[in-house]
Structure formats: C-alpha cells, structure tokens
Design a protein around this motif. Structure first.
Motif, PDB file in Angstrom:
ATOM      1  N   ASN A  29       7.296   4.542 -10.121  1.00  0.00           N
ATOM      2  CA  ASN A  29       7.354   5.871  -9.508  1.00  0.00           C
ATOM      3  C   ASN A  29       6.107   6.674  -9.852  1.00  0.00           C
ATOM      4  O   ASN A  29       5.365   6.318 -10.771  1.00  0.00           O
ATOM      5  CB  ASN A  29       8.596   6.628  -9.984  1.00  0.00           C
ATOM      6  N   SER A  30       5.890   7.743  -9.111  1.00  0.00           N
ATOM      7  CA  SER A  30       4.734   8.629  -9.354  1.00  0.00           C
ATOM      8  C   SER A  30       3.446   7.821  -9.486  1.00  0.00           C
ATOM      9  O   SER A  30       2.656   8.026 -10.416  1.00  0.00           O
ATOM     10  CB  SER A  30       4.969   9.461 -10.628  1.00  0.00           C
ATOM     11  N   LEU A  31       3.243   6.917  -8.553  1.00  0.00           N
ATOM     12  CA  LEU A  31       2.093   6.023  -8.625  1.00  0.00           C
ATOM     13  C   LEU A  31       0.778   6.780  -8.509  1.00  0.00           C
ATOM     14  O   LEU A  31       0.684   7.796  -7.791  1.00  0.00           O
ATOM     15  CB  LEU A  31       2.198   4.955  -7.545  1.00  0.00           C
ATOM     16  N   LYS A  32      -0.216   6.278  -9.211  1.00  0.00           N
ATOM     17  CA  LYS A  32      -1.549   6.865  -9.247  1.00  0.00           C
ATOM     18  C   LYS A  32      -2.559   5.832  -8.742  1.00  0.00           C
ATOM     19  O   LYS A  32      -2.313   4.630  -8.847  1.00  0.00           O
ATOM     20  CB  LYS A  32      -1.898   7.273 -10.673  1.00  0.00           C
ATOM     21  N   PRO A  33      -3.699   6.290  -8.246  1.00  0.00           N
ATOM     22  CA  PRO A  33      -4.716   5.329  -7.808  1.00  0.00           C
ATOM     23  C   PRO A  33      -5.111   4.341  -8.905  1.00  0.00           C
ATOM     24  O   PRO A  33      -5.417   3.178  -8.609  1.00  0.00           O
ATOM     25  CB  PRO A  33      -5.887   6.231  -7.410  1.00  0.00           C
ATOM     26  N   GLU A  34      -5.082   4.779 -10.142  1.00  0.00           N
ATOM     27  CA  GLU A  34      -5.451   3.879 -11.243  1.00  0.00           C
ATOM     28  C   GLU A  34      -4.409   2.798 -11.508  1.00  0.00           C
ATOM     29  O   GLU A  34      -4.635   1.915 -12.336  1.00  0.00           O
ATOM     30  CB  GLU A  34      -5.736   4.672 -12.529  1.00  0.00           C
ATOM     31  N   LEU A  80       0.850  -1.183   0.000  1.00  0.00           N
ATOM     32  CA  LEU A  80       0.000   0.000   0.000  1.00  0.00           C
ATOM     33  C   LEU A  80       0.888   1.236   0.000  1.00  0.00           C
ATOM     34  O   LEU A  80       1.817   1.343   0.817  1.00  0.00           O
ATOM     35  CB  LEU A  80      -0.893  -0.004   1.238  1.00  0.00           C
ATOM     36  N   VAL A  81       0.602   2.162  -0.913  1.00  0.00           N
ATOM     37  CA  VAL A  81       1.407   3.371  -1.024  1.00  0.00           C
ATOM     38  C   VAL A  81       0.483   4.536  -1.376  1.00  0.00           C
ATOM     39  O   VAL A  81      -0.560   4.335  -2.005  1.00  0.00           O
ATOM     40  CB  VAL A  81       2.513   3.189  -2.088  1.00  0.00           C
ATOM     41  N   GLN A  82       0.852   5.711  -0.955  1.00  0.00           N
ATOM     42  CA  GLN A  82       0.076   6.897  -1.304  1.00  0.00           C
ATOM     43  C   GLN A  82       0.379   7.335  -2.729  1.00  0.00           C
ATOM     44  O   GLN A  82       1.467   7.057  -3.264  1.00  0.00           O
ATOM     45  CB  GLN A  82       0.395   8.036  -0.335  1.00  0.00           C
ATOM     46  N   VAL A 117      -0.801  -4.387  -5.501  1.00  0.00           N
ATOM     47  CA  VAL A 117      -0.351  -2.998  -5.368  1.00  0.00           C
ATOM     48  C   VAL A 117      -1.593  -2.129  -5.185  1.00  0.00           C
ATOM     49  O   VAL A 117      -2.506  -2.173  -6.013  1.00  0.00           O
ATOM     50  CB  VAL A 117       0.440  -2.538  -6.607  1.00  0.00           C
ATOM     51  N   THR A 118      -1.620  -1.384  -4.116  1.00  0.00           N
ATOM     52  CA  THR A 118      -2.745  -0.496  -3.838  1.00  0.00           C
ATOM     53  C   THR A 118      -2.224   0.913  -3.650  1.00  0.00           C
ATOM     54  O   THR A 118      -1.331   1.145  -2.825  1.00  0.00           O
ATOM     55  CB  THR A 118      -3.495  -0.942  -2.578  1.00  0.00           C
ATOM     56  N   VAL A 119      -2.770   1.842  -4.433  1.00  0.00           N
ATOM     57  CA  VAL A 119      -2.348   3.237  -4.366  1.00  0.00           C
ATOM     58  C   VAL A 119      -3.517   4.063  -3.841  1.00  0.00           C
ATOM     59  O   VAL A 119      -4.576   4.112  -4.468  1.00  0.00           O
ATOM     60  CB  VAL A 119      -1.893   3.755  -5.738  1.00  0.00           C
TER      61      VAL A 119
END
Length: 121
Positions: free
Chosen positions: A83-88, A11-13, A117-119
């Motif tokens: 990198n620069s992960l998005k909810p999608e 889980l990451v923001q 992977v959860t953003v």
C-alpha cells in the motif's frame, strides 16, 4: 525441491496498491521461511519482508507500515500486500524459500522468476 511462481506485479501510480502472490509447489511449504526481495535497476537485491512458518513477520524499515506479508499454508501461497506505493518501490520482486530466519538472500534456497512492479510519480 520447491518451485515458486510470482504474480500480481504491474504498473501503478504513486499512492496506489498492489498485492503480489507467490505460489509454491511441494508438500513442505509450511516448514519454510518465506521471503520477499526486490531488485531495482543498477542496484543489488535487497530484503523486503519475511514470514516464519508460524506467521511471525519482519520488514525492512523502508516498507514498515505500508507492506504486509502473509501466508496461507493450505494454499501453499505467500502474499505481499503493498500500500501507499512510492516510485522508489519500483523493482523486480522475488519470493524465496529458506530454512532460517534471515534477511540475507544467501540463506534462501529457492527463488521465483520475479515480477515487475513499477510505480509512476
């Protein structure tokens, strides 16, 4: 026969980074094209990236400039730096091994079990 085991999900923001790893068994890893795919809830599995036996990489447009696929043939491991992960980008991520330079899941012969992977937004 190739066995694949993914790790590194979590889980990451939004805006954060994760690195996925996929460890392969067998002595022929260097001869395979390695791919990363993902499947979000209610959606079909989609191609994310692939890397050839000699290191040439290809990406789906939605991750270009944010994700990097790499491989270490000495360690029988392929990586996906995100990198620069998005909810999608939230999905189960799978690595796969195949013999052709393809973005179709049907051209890959071996699959890992997947890593979530959860953003969060």
């Amino acid at each position: 026969q190739v066995q694949l085991v993914e790790s590194g999900g979590g889980l990451v923001q939004a805006g954060g980074s994760l690195r996925l790893s996929c460890a392969a068994s067998g002595r022929t890893f260097s001869t395979y094209v390695m791919g990363w795919f993902r499947q979000a809830p209610g959606k079909e599995r989609e191609f994310v990236a692939r890397i050839s036996w000699d290191g040439v990489s290809t990406y789906v447009n939605s991750v270009k400039g944010r994700f990097t696929i790499s491989r270490d043939n000495a360690k029988n491991t392929v990586y996906l730096q995100m990198n620069s992960l998005k909810p999608e980008d939230t999905a189960v991520y799978y690595c796969a091994a195949g013999r052709s330079l393809s973005g179709s899941q049907f051209d890959y012969d071996y699959w890992g079990q997947g890593t979530q992977v959860t953003v969060s937004s």
